[in-house]
Design a protein around this motif. Structure first.
Motif, short mmCIF file in Angstrom:
data_model
loop_
_atom_site.label_atom_id
_atom_site.label_comp_id
_atom_site.label_asym_id
_atom_site.label_seq_id
_atom_site.Cartn_x
_atom_site.Cartn_y
_atom_site.Cartn_z
N ILE B 104 0.80 -1.15 0.18
CA ILE B 104 0.17 0.10 -0.02
C ILE B 104 0.88 1.15 0.12
O ILE B 104 0.69 2.19 -0.50
N GLY B 105 2.02 1.19 0.73
CA GLY B 105 2.92 2.42 0.87
C GLY B 105 3.48 2.59 -0.42
O GLY B 105 3.67 3.70 -1.10
N LYS B 108 0.13 3.62 -3.00
CA LYS B 108 -0.31 4.94 -2.56
C LYS B 108 0.49 6.20 -2.29
O LYS B 108 0.13 7.48 -2.58
N VAL B 109 1.80 5.87 -1.80
CA VAL B 109 2.56 6.94 -1.61
C VAL B 109 3.51 6.99 -2.56
O VAL B 109 4.00 8.37 -3.02
N LYS B 111 3.45 5.79 -5.62
CA LYS B 111 2.83 6.02 -7.10
C LYS B 111 3.32 4.98 -7.75
O LYS B 111 3.55 5.05 -9.10
#
Lengths: 226, 258
Positions: B104-105, B108-109, B111
């Protein structure tokens, strides 16, 4: 018994027409209320003092006064200020605003239950507050809220009955007119009650299915392990 | 001597009247493993949180690669991508599988495209020995496995430094070894690490330096040998003696060395 059955069948199309409007009002009120409730709960849990104050005022105002009064203020009161909506819009506004206040409280409870830990974990890998709320907190909080929140659709469906007082032709209004037409208020209201019961039953079944479908393996509620 | 990756200068944290820690000066060099020990309530955990800006400080500075990250207007979210953190109670995202927790990092962070993120996440899970648990949810993993996923989640961001806040304190004794094992491997791979722990075996075997903190200040720091065998302060000796006796038995039982 047979007489009642015939009566029921005779007026079923009429009642279903009313029930259709009842369902529509419930769906609209629930959706609008969900958006409002979500925003209000997020504002109340994560907002600054000012935003929090706004959210609390909204929630307390609409939870603290009767729905009927809210409906009358919107329908009879607002025109005095030069704001006029159609009956349907008034019903929609009153139900949505009222439901939003309740939904905000259901959601707030589960946002708090998810806790600061998940926020800290999200922030620790470089997510912003907003991203953590969106990707981490809400997916868990919404699932957690389902059992308690499931009261709201059922309760709202029945609350829609009050809008017959501003002549929106939903199920309760149909009941009134059928009763007047047949001089059989008891039979009519029993028939209509059965239609309400059937709707609530179906709605409940649907909500239970949603609850099951959204379950996370290994993340069941305490003491309710499958 | 190279410049430190991480440095705190006079870092201070106060809650109301309560001084949590005061004037902490700490330097962490590239590839070093520093273990912070000390009694409960001496501000060790809060210190870690101040370093990666999860908690605000009341004075002092923190430097990462010689840039002051406590300076006003510095992007906190960017800082935290470079400082990985592992928590005492794991804090995995409970609605996501082990793989998604690690991914997820990246998606979402950072990209990163999904397939690349997945590849990287699997690499990290492999590194902590949990590639075969990728599809499990946190609720389906043991405490030790959850903590290893949490380590993989932090590692996936390619941090400059890893902070560990009592990573084994919430674990059953038989699960502590697997987590310490992963950490020892990281230390051997020259990951820069700052570890708060009560595991004296780990401190002695793996740490390059041990920092003894008490009542909000650093009492003494030095190599494991110095602290364990030639402590300068009585307090250090007393603390180490007490905690080694307390934990020593347990460590012997599980075979001490990882």
């Amino acid at each position: 018994m047979i007489a009642f059955f015939e009566f029921f069948v005779r007026f079923l199309p009429d009642m279903l027409k009313g029930a259709g409007i009842t369902i529509l009002l419930t769906a609209e009120g629930l959706s609008a209320g969900f958006v409002l409730g979500l925003l209000a709960s997020l504002a109340r849990v994560y907002g600054n003092k000012f935003i929090r104050g706004l959210a609390v005022s909204y929630i307390e105002l609409f939870r603290g006064t009767p729905l009927l009064m809210q409906l009358f203020i919107i329908y009879y009161g607002l025109p005095g200020l030069g704001i006029t909506f159609s009956r349907e819009w008034c019903a929609f506004l009153a139900l949505g605003l009222n439901s939003g206040a309740y939904q905000a409280e259901y959601l707030r409870g589960s946002l708090i239950a998810i806790g600061d830990g998940q926020m800290m974990a999200g922030r620790s890998i470089g997510m912003s507050r907003a991203k953590t709320i969106w990707y981490v907190i809400l997916p868990q909080a919404l699932r957690l809220a389902i059992p308690a929140w499931s009261n709201e659709p059922v309760s709202l469906l029945k609350s829609t009955a009050v809008v017959f007082l501003i002549a929106v032709p939903e199920l309760m209004a149909k009941a009134k007119s059928i009763a007047a037409q047949t001089y059989d208020p008891i039979g009519t209201y029993i028939a209509v009650a059965l239609v309400y019961l059937a709707m609530v039953y179906l709605l409940d079944a649907f909500l239970r299915w949603v609850e099951r479908a959204s379950r996370i393996p290994g993340f069941e509620m305490e003491g309710k392990k499958a | 001597m190279t410049n430190p990756i991480l440095e705190t200068r006079n870092l201070t944290k106060i809650y109301g009247q309560n001084v949590i820690f005061k004037d902490i000066n700490l330097k962490v060099n590239e590839g070093e493993t520093i273990v912070i020990i000390g009694p409960s309530g001496t501000g060790k955990s809060t210190l870690l949180r101040c370093i990666n800006l999860l908690t605000s400080n009341n004075g002092g500075q923190v430097f990462l690669d010689e840039k002051e990250i406590t300076a006003k207007g510095h992007n906190e979210d960017e800082v935290r991508q470079q400082i990985g953190m592992v928590f005492q109670n794991f804090l995995l995202f409970n609605h996501l599988t082990a793989l998604d927790n690690v991914m997820i990092g990246l998606t979402k962070v950072k990209k990163m495209p999904k397939d690349k993120a997945k590849e990287k996440a699997m690499e990290e899970l492999n590194r902590v020995g949990l590639a075969d648990r990728a599809d499990h949810y946190p609720g389906q993993l043991s405490g030790g496995q959850q903590q290893r996923v949490a380590i993989a989640r932090a590692l996936a961001m390619d941090p400059r430094v890893m902070l560990f806040d009592e990573p084994t304190s919430a674990l059953d004794p038989e699960l502590i070894g697997e987590v310490l094992g992963v950490m020892a491997k990281l230390a051997k791979d020259r990951m820069t690490m700052l570890v708060v722990t009560h595991e004296m075996g780990f401190a002695r075997e793996v740490a390059d330096r041990i920092v003894f903190m008490e009542k909000g200040s650093i009492v003494e720091e030095g190599s494991p040998d110095d602290l364990f065998y030639h402590p300068k302060h009585d307090r250090t000796r007393e603390f180490l003696w007490k905690i080694t006796e307390l934990y020593g038995k347990k460590e012997k039982e599980k075979g001490a060395k990882e």
